[in-house]
Design a protein around this motif. Structure first.
Motif, mmCIF file in Angstrom:
data_model
loop_
_atom_site.group_PDB
_atom_site.id
_atom_site.type_symbol
_atom_site.label_atom_id
_atom_site.label_comp_id
_atom_site.label_asym_id
_atom_site.label_seq_id
_atom_site.Cartn_x
_atom_site.Cartn_y
_atom_site.Cartn_z
ATOM 1 N N ASP A 298 41.403 43.849 28.277
ATOM 2 C CA ASP A 298 42.954 43.298 28.575
ATOM 3 C C ASP A 298 43.567 43.880 28.772
ATOM 4 O OD1 ASP A 298 41.750 41.146 27.512
ATOM 5 O OD2 ASP A 298 42.679 41.263 25.506
ATOM 6 N N ALA A 299 44.097 45.474 27.859
ATOM 7 C CA ALA A 299 44.754 46.697 28.383
ATOM 8 C C ALA A 299 44.810 46.802 30.041
ATOM 9 C CB ALA A 299 45.041 47.864 27.484
ATOM 10 N N ALA A 300 43.315 46.722 30.676
ATOM 11 C CA ALA A 300 43.392 47.233 32.682
ATOM 12 C C ALA A 300 44.019 46.019 33.193
ATOM 13 C CB ALA A 300 41.606 47.846 32.409
ATOM 14 N N ALA A 301 43.722 44.706 32.291
ATOM 15 C CA ALA A 301 44.638 43.472 33.216
ATOM 16 C C ALA A 301 45.634 43.895 33.044
ATOM 17 C CB ALA A 301 43.974 41.973 32.377
ATOM 18 N N LEU A 302 46.275 44.298 31.911
ATOM 19 C CA LEU A 302 48.192 44.161 31.790
ATOM 20 C C LEU A 302 48.870 45.168 32.195
ATOM 21 C CD1 LEU A 302 50.391 43.219 29.906
ATOM 22 C CD2 LEU A 302 49.953 45.677 28.447
ATOM 23 N N TRP A 303 47.606 46.007 32.864
ATOM 24 C CA TRP A 303 48.060 47.297 33.532
ATOM 25 C C TRP A 303 47.915 47.378 34.910
ATOM 26 C CZ3 TRP A 303 45.932 50.235 37.537
ATOM 27 C CH2 TRP A 303 45.936 51.196 37.493
ATOM 28 N N ALA A 304 46.852 46.587 34.928
ATOM 29 C CA ALA A 304 47.009 46.070 36.667
ATOM 30 C C ALA A 304 48.298 44.812 37.479
ATOM 31 C CB ALA A 304 45.261 44.916 36.804
ATOM 32 N N PHE A 305 48.297 44.083 36.266
ATOM 33 C CA PHE A 305 49.214 43.235 36.582
ATOM 34 C C PHE A 305 50.873 43.587 36.090
ATOM 35 C CE2 PHE A 305 46.663 39.866 34.954
ATOM 36 C CZ PHE A 305 45.994 39.083 35.559
ATOM 37 N N LEU A 306 50.613 44.734 35.299
ATOM 38 C CA LEU A 306 51.642 45.126 35.891
ATOM 39 C C LEU A 306 52.456 46.148 36.479
ATOM 40 C CD1 LEU A 306 53.029 46.971 31.656
ATOM 41 C CD2 LEU A 306 54.118 45.180 33.059
ATOM 42 N N ALA A 307 51.462 46.655 37.690
ATOM 43 C CA ALA A 307 51.535 47.623 39.057
ATOM 44 C C ALA A 307 51.688 46.368 39.769
ATOM 45 C CB ALA A 307 49.897 48.284 38.456
ATOM 46 N N ALA A 308 50.855 45.532 39.969
ATOM 47 C CA ALA A 308 51.433 44.410 40.679
ATOM 48 C C ALA A 308 52.010 44.269 41.243
ATOM 49 C CB ALA A 308 50.553 43.346 41.059
ATOM 50 N N TYR A 309 53.946 44.322 40.068
ATOM 51 C CA TYR A 309 54.732 43.700 40.166
ATOM 52 C C TYR A 309 55.994 45.338 39.930
ATOM 53 C CZ TYR A 309 54.082 38.796 39.419
ATOM 54 O OH TYR A 309 53.615 37.984 39.277
ATOM 55 N N GLY A 310 54.889 46.511 40.359
ATOM 56 C CA GLY A 310 56.057 47.567 41.004
ATOM 57 C C GLY A 310 56.301 48.527 39.337
ATOM 58 N N HIS A 311 55.931 47.833 38.655
ATOM 59 C CA HIS A 311 55.976 48.578 36.904
ATOM 60 C C HIS A 311 54.938 49.340 36.414
ATOM 61 C CE1 HIS A 311 58.224 49.747 33.582
ATOM 62 N NE2 HIS A 311 57.325 49.733 33.429
ATOM 63 N N ALA A 312 54.609 50.750 37.026
ATOM 64 C CA ALA A 312 52.794 51.224 36.832
ATOM 65 C C ALA A 312 53.611 52.404 35.663
ATOM 66 C CB ALA A 312 52.533 52.277 38.017
#
Length: 86
Positions: free
Chosen positions: A63-77
């Motif tokens: 779940d944390a990895a998925a959240l990180w991927a979604f945030l990175a996709a929107y430019g907020h790594a």
């Protein structure tokens, strides 16, 4: 030490279960006892206890990895440690 802790907590757990069991309607008592026996049988199995730890931990990390991927996709790594703490 884990065995000592478990045995120390066994008696209060039994008392709490008996307290709750006597407050249930009579028709529900046998089912509650059956669930308690099944849970006790499950928790005495070492492989089952390991699975109770492994799978929820893996789920939480995915779940944390998925959240990180979604945030990175929107430019907020975010840094993974900050994400896990949040």
């Amino acid at each position: 030490m884990a065995i000592r802790e478990r045995s120390r907590l066994a008696e209060p757990a039994k008392r709490a279960f008996r307290f709750a069991l006597h407050r249930l309607p009579r028709r529900l008592r046998p089912r509650a006892q059956a669930v308690a026996y099944q849970l006790k049988a499950l928790l005495t199995d070492r492989d089952v206890r390991a699975a109770f730890v492994l799978w929820p931990t893996a789920n939480w990390l995915l779940d944390a990895a998925a959240l990180w991927a979604f945030l990175a996709a929107y430019g907020h790594a975010m840094e993974p440690v900050a994400l896990l703490l949040a």
